[in-house]
Design a protein around this motif. Structure first.
Motif, PDB file in Angstrom:
ATOM      1  N   GLN A 140      15.727  85.182 -65.390  1.00  0.00           N
ATOM      2  CA  GLN A 140      15.837  85.931 -66.646  1.00  0.00           C
ATOM      3  C   GLN A 140      14.887  87.129 -66.640  1.00  0.00           C
ATOM      4  O   GLN A 140      15.281  88.243 -66.967  1.00  0.00           O
ATOM      5  CB  GLN A 140      15.504  84.997 -67.810  1.00  0.00           C
TER       6      GLN A 140
ATOM      7  N   GLY B  11      17.283  89.727 -65.332  1.00  0.00           N
ATOM      8  CA  GLY B  11      17.965  89.861 -66.614  1.00  0.00           C
ATOM      9  C   GLY B  11      19.096  88.868 -66.804  1.00  0.00           C
ATOM     10  O   GLY B  11      19.961  89.052 -67.661  1.00  0.00           O
TER      11      GLY B  11
ATOM     12  N   ASP C 295      21.267  85.967 -68.095  1.00  0.00           N
ATOM     13  CA  ASP C 295      21.398  85.243 -69.349  1.00  0.00           C
ATOM     14  C   ASP C 295      21.483  83.762 -68.992  1.00  0.00           C
ATOM     15  O   ASP C 295      22.486  83.316 -68.424  1.00  0.00           O
ATOM     16  CB  ASP C 295      22.652  85.717 -70.089  1.00  0.00           C
TER      17      ASP C 295
ATOM     18  N   ARG D 206      23.970  88.131 -77.859  1.00  0.00           N
ATOM     19  CA  ARG D 206      22.730  88.005 -77.076  1.00  0.00           C
ATOM     20  C   ARG D 206      21.761  89.143 -77.416  1.00  0.00           C
ATOM     21  O   ARG D 206      20.591  88.914 -77.674  1.00  0.00           O
ATOM     22  CB  ARG D 206      23.069  88.002 -75.589  1.00  0.00           C
ATOM     23  N   SER D 207      22.264  90.379 -77.440  1.00  0.00           N
ATOM     24  CA  SER D 207      21.371  91.517 -77.651  1.00  0.00           C
ATOM     25  C   SER D 207      20.941  91.669 -79.111  1.00  0.00           C
ATOM     26  O   SER D 207      19.832  92.127 -79.378  1.00  0.00           O
ATOM     27  CB  SER D 207      22.007  92.805 -77.142  1.00  0.00           C
TER      28      SER D 207
ATOM     29  N   HIS E  61      18.008  87.946 -78.229  1.00  0.00           N
ATOM     30  CA  HIS E  61      16.875  88.737 -77.720  1.00  0.00           C
ATOM     31  C   HIS E  61      15.848  89.077 -78.804  1.00  0.00           C
ATOM     32  O   HIS E  61      14.633  88.963 -78.552  1.00  0.00           O
ATOM     33  CB  HIS E  61      17.362  89.991 -77.015  1.00  0.00           C
TER      34      HIS E  61
ATOM     35  N   ARG F 218      13.807  85.999 -79.433  1.00  0.00           N
ATOM     36  CA  ARG F 218      12.915  85.766 -78.293  1.00  0.00           C
ATOM     37  C   ARG F 218      11.732  86.740 -78.333  1.00  0.00           C
ATOM     38  O   ARG F 218      10.596  86.359 -78.047  1.00  0.00           O
ATOM     39  CB  ARG F 218      13.678  85.912 -76.977  1.00  0.00           C
ATOM     40  N   ALA F 219      12.006  87.986 -78.674  1.00  0.00           N
ATOM     41  CA  ALA F 219      10.929  88.982 -78.730  1.00  0.00           C
ATOM     42  C   ALA F 219       9.893  88.610 -79.786  1.00  0.00           C
ATOM     43  O   ALA F 219       8.683  88.681 -79.539  1.00  0.00           O
ATOM     44  CB  ALA F 219      11.511  90.371 -79.006  1.00  0.00           C
TER      45      ALA F 219
ATOM     46  N   GLU G 275      15.863  80.451 -82.107  1.00  0.00           N
ATOM     47  CA  GLU G 275      16.315  81.010 -80.833  1.00  0.00           C
ATOM     48  C   GLU G 275      17.178  79.990 -80.081  1.00  0.00           C
ATOM     49  O   GLU G 275      18.248  80.329 -79.562  1.00  0.00           O
ATOM     50  CB  GLU G 275      15.112  81.413 -79.984  1.00  0.00           C
TER      51      GLU G 275
ATOM     52  N   GLU H 136      21.116  80.246 -79.037  1.00  0.00           N
ATOM     53  CA  GLU H 136      21.619  80.024 -77.679  1.00  0.00           C
ATOM     54  C   GLU H 136      22.681  78.931 -77.659  1.00  0.00           C
ATOM     55  O   GLU H 136      23.633  79.000 -76.888  1.00  0.00           O
ATOM     56  CB  GLU H 136      20.466  79.680 -76.740  1.00  0.00           C
TER      57      GLU H 136
END
Length: 178
Positions: free
Chosen positions: A30, A34, A36, A69-70, A74, A77-78, A106, A110
């Motif tokens: 990851q 990158g 997924d 995801r974006s 993400h 996660r950030a 998160e 997922e």
């Protein structure tokens, strides 16, 4: 048309992720490429069930979940990552429980992604594909190449760790009803 999800995909993902060395390997893939991770594990679950995994399959699955995801996974996660390294994590009592709540969100995001991917993949199942260690490793390579943007000359060691863990679990799976 909505298809039934490949059976047991979430339990499979959690079990494989918990196998020795797999979490670290997935996080390396990851971070470095990158990849997924939910997509990788769903693809491997499908490969173990005899679903043909090729570049087109990976592309379709990635397109299916890219926005989610974006825009959802993400950012969660950030926020979780920022909270982990912020000095307040140790100084303000309420921060650690909040970080755990963000982490749970998160994971839920997922899971939603994996449910959608499993349904999509179930609709792509083809009769006659025989699962094997080689197909599991080839599926890992396809995912890595997809996220790297090109075939990778030297596969990271983490790819073999993940494929090996998946294959050990996949050997005993019942095949999808055709």
């Amino acid at each position: 048309m909505t298809h039934a999800a490949i059976p047991g995909h979430w339990d499979f993902m959690l079990a494989v992720y918990g196998d020795a060395g797999v979490a670290e390997a997935c996080l390396d893939l990851q971070r470095d490429i990158g990849v997924d991770v939910p997509l990788l594990l769903i693809v491997l679950h499908g490969a173990g069930q005899g679903v043909l995994i090729d570049a087109a399959t990976i592309g379709r699955l990635d397109a299916e979940c890219r926005a989610w995801r974006s825009q959802v996974v993400h950012p969660l996660r950030a926020v979780r990552t920022i909270m982990k390294t912020d000095p307040w994590i140790d100084e303000v009592e309420a921060v650690a429980p909040l970080r755990e709540a963000v982490k749970a969100l998160e994971l839920r995001a997922e899971k939603i992604e994996s449910d959608v991917l499993a349904q999509t993949l179930a609709g792509m199942a083809q009769p006659g594909v025989i699962p094997s260690a080689a197909t599991a490793l080839a599926a890992v390579h396809e995912v890595i190449a997809h996220f790297a943007g090109a075939p990778v000359a030297q596969m990271p060691a983490s790819a073999a760790v993940v494929a090996d863990a998946v294959w050990h679990r996949a050997r005993d799976w019942p095949r999808l009803a055709r």
